[in-house]
Scaffold this active site. Structure first.
Site, PDB file in Angstrom:
ATOM      1  N   ASP A  92       0.867  -1.175   0.000  1.00  0.00           N
ATOM      2  CA  ASP A  92       0.000   0.000   0.000  1.00  0.00           C
ATOM      3  C   ASP A  92       0.910   1.233   0.000  1.00  0.00           C
ATOM      4  OD1 ASP A  92      -2.200   1.583   0.072  1.00  0.00           O
ATOM      5  OD2 ASP A  92      -2.841   1.024   2.091  1.00  0.00           O
ATOM      6  N   ASP A 127      -3.678   7.393  -4.018  1.00  0.00           N
ATOM      7  CA  ASP A 127      -4.986   7.919  -4.401  1.00  0.00           C
ATOM      8  C   ASP A 127      -5.561   8.740  -3.251  1.00  0.00           C
ATOM      9  OD1 ASP A 127      -5.217   5.591  -2.855  1.00  0.00           O
ATOM     10  OD2 ASP A 127      -7.309   5.369  -3.450  1.00  0.00           O
ATOM     11  N   ALA A 195     -11.781   3.292   0.351  1.00  0.00           N
ATOM     12  CA  ALA A 195     -12.545   4.050   1.344  1.00  0.00           C
ATOM     13  C   ALA A 195     -13.872   3.392   1.713  1.00  0.00           C
ATOM     14  CB  ALA A 195     -12.761   5.486   0.862  1.00  0.00           C
ATOM     15  N   CYS A 278     -15.485 -23.234  17.903  1.00  0.00           N
ATOM     16  CA  CYS A 278     -14.571 -23.324  16.767  1.00  0.00           C
ATOM     17  C   CYS A 278     -13.736 -24.590  16.910  1.00  0.00           C
ATOM     18  CB  CYS A 278     -13.675 -22.086  16.774  1.00  0.00           C
ATOM     19  SG  CYS A 278     -12.315 -22.134  15.611  1.00  0.00           S
ATOM     20  N   CYS A 280     -10.594 -24.931  15.509  1.00  0.00           N
ATOM     21  CA  CYS A 280      -9.180 -24.706  15.180  1.00  0.00           C
ATOM     22  C   CYS A 280      -8.289 -25.192  16.326  1.00  0.00           C
ATOM     23  CB  CYS A 280      -8.939 -23.228  14.846  1.00  0.00           C
ATOM     24  SG  CYS A 280      -8.558 -22.178  16.258  1.00  0.00           S
ATOM     25  N   CYS A 283      -8.581 -23.280  19.646  1.00  0.00           N
ATOM     26  CA  CYS A 283      -9.829 -23.459  20.379  1.00  0.00           C
ATOM     27  C   CYS A 283     -10.026 -24.890  20.857  1.00  0.00           C
ATOM     28  CB  CYS A 283     -11.000 -23.031  19.501  1.00  0.00           C
ATOM     29  SG  CYS A 283     -10.887 -21.298  19.045  1.00  0.00           S
TER      30      CYS A 283
HETATM   31 ZN   LIG Z   1     -10.569 -21.160  16.841  1.00  0.00          ZN
END
Ligand SMILES: [Zn+2]
EC number: 2.4.2.48
Length: 490
Positions: A92, A127, A195, A278, A280, A283
């Site tokens: 950026d 920009d 934006a 969750c 993952c 978790c």
């Molecule tokens: Zn998780």
């Protein structure tokens, strides 16, 4: 546009491949670019690649340009070495800092050349990010500056580095559409929609849908389209269905710092969770209480990892939905997470005609999952198709029940689609799975279909046999149609 190819569509959503020549990689889209802060790496870029499968990330060249301790090293080693990342790196330009602080001290040419020198794979000009709701005069004036800079950027020699052409225009659909068409005309490579962060921060998902749809009208099917600053997984499905290919966000790290936990339905505070919803590794291995008791740095890193797992998991879910042709069902389901998302979904459906253009004519299944399903692209397409379907009899029965030999011609009727020739019964979308206890929106949409067919054939005498349609649906059926209830005794 040779650096981006669409493999498959669903609605305006696209499974695509972005070839990034300078990095020598091809990135599968839609995808997320995690924002990497060159100074503070909550999760190391190498880990983003090895554990989360990140093929691309984004960092800020303006910070590197202005940094006393990193400017020389990055010029010497290059960005990939400095960050320890082999995939594609987008940079950026400082536009965000311009929006936040009102002033920056580089020109487009300087910052693009700097991005090129440090080895960026996708560079960005400076920009002017015009915020939502400003007066039209300001939006127009700033757009003019942005366009001049994009045209200038197109003349800077940046070798194989791709260069993005941000699309601005605040919340004015016509300005966004024109800005998008102008961005395409520069011949630049990647199209960030700029934006939009203020809209997302304020949960203005309906306005976001209108802005994205307007930009897409101007862009056409070039790409890739980057929703700048969009990193909350709750809106990936909706944004993808509108035609966004790239997302980027620091949300995984910023939220983790504030003990906020991302889900596909929204955001939770760690302190308010007793259980982790969750699967993952973070978790599965910890409880919220355990995380809460850890030192701040460890907790932040684990929360960031969970946030990344959810984020990449949702990207895969979106990709599979496009592959399976059920992206709209996913959007519908995600819209239930927050009333503002429902507004966004309803605004998206206002653009059904636009999204319909790239939607495959046939898919595996249509699931009617909410009254919004009555407004889906397939319903509109089926009713448009009535214009091309011949009606040959003088006395025609349209029925939810069985055919009758008393009529010259028999059509079926299926809410929400409306009337259809029997021979199409086994074709998409008439193979739709609809609930037995359907809703008023489905009957009303079917009645609209009946009205369209009747209006196309003013000389034909129609009879409609319906299964207890509500008055609001029957009101839409022209008076010339004879009505019978399927279960009424003659
Ligand atoms: Zn998780």
């Amino acid at each position: 546009m040779t650096n981006f190819e669409v493999r498959q569509y669903d609605a305006a959503g696209r499974l695509g491949e972005l070839t990034v020549p300078r990095a020598g990689v091809t990135v599968e889209t839609p995808t997320i670019l995690p924002v990497v802060n060159p100074h503070v790496q909550t999760v190391a870029p190498a880990t983003l690649a090895s554990e989360f499968g990140a093929e691309i990330l984004i960092t800020n060249s303006y910070i590197l340009h202005g940094s006393d301790d990193l400017r020389e090293p990055v010029l010497e080693q290059g960005l990939h070495d400095l960050l320890g990342f082999d995939g594609a790196i987008m940079t950026d330009s400082g536009s965000f800092q311009l929006a936040e602080y009102g002033d920056i001290d580089v020109t487009t040419e300087e910052i693009l050349e700097f991005q090129y020198e440090i080895g960026s794979d996708i560079g960005t000009p400076v920009d002017i990010p015009t915020p939502p709701d400003v007066d039209r005069e300001r939006a127009t004036a700033e757009l003019k500056t942005t366009q001049e800079r994009l045209e200038h950027a197109a003349t800077v020699d940046t070798g194989e580095m791709l260069v993005s052409a941000p699309v601005q225009g605040a919340t004015y659909p016509d300005l966004r559409e024109r800005a998008a068409a102008d961005a395409v005309s520069t011949g630049l490579d990647v199209f960030p929609l700029g934006a939009v962060v203020p809209l997302m921060n304020e949960y203005r998902y309906a306005d976001l849908a209108d802005v994205v749809a307007a930009c897409k009208r101007g862009l056409g099917e070039v790409g890739p389209v980057h929703l700048f600053g969009a990193g909350h997984p709750m809106m990936f499905a909706m944004a993808a269905a509108l035609g966004c290919d790239l997302f980027d966000s620091a949300a995984y790290a910023l939220y983790a710092r504030d003990d906020r936990y991302l889900t596909v339905q929204g955001t939770e505070l760690l302190s308010e969770l007793t259980y982790f919803p969750c699967h993952c590794p973070v978790c599965t291995d910890h409880t919220p209480a355990e995380l809460d008791a850890m030192d701040a740095d460890t907790r932040e890193e684990l929360l960031a990892r969970h946030n990344l797992h959810v984020t990449y998991g949702e990207i895969r879910t979106v990709k599979q939905a496009i592959r399976s042709g059920n992206l709209m069902e996913l959007v519908d389901s995600r819209a239930r997470g927050h009333p503002a998302m429902l507004d966004g979904y309803r605004a998206l459906l206002d653009h059904a005609e636009q999204l319909e253009r790239t939607d495959p004519v046939s898919k595996d299944a249509f699931f009617y999952t909410s009254n919004e399903s009555a407004r889906r692209l397939e319903v509109r397409r089926h009713q448009d198709r009535l214009e091309r379907l011949p009606v040959e009899g003088e006395e025609v029965l349209l029925t939810e029940g069985s055919s009758s030999a008393q009529y010259d011609e028999n059509w079926g009727v299926l809410p929400p689609f409306g009337p259809y020739p029997r021979e199409l019964a086994d074709t998409y979308p008439l193979t739709a799975e609809t609930p037995d206890r359907t809703d008023r929106a489905a009957y009303e949409a079917a009645a609209t279909g009946v009205r369209r067919l009747v209006e196309l054939h003013p000389d034909v005498s129609f009879t409609l046999v319906h299964d207890d349609w509500p008055a609001t649906a029957l009101d839409r059926v022209p008076d010339s149609v004879r009505l019978r209830d399927l279960h009424a005794r003659d």
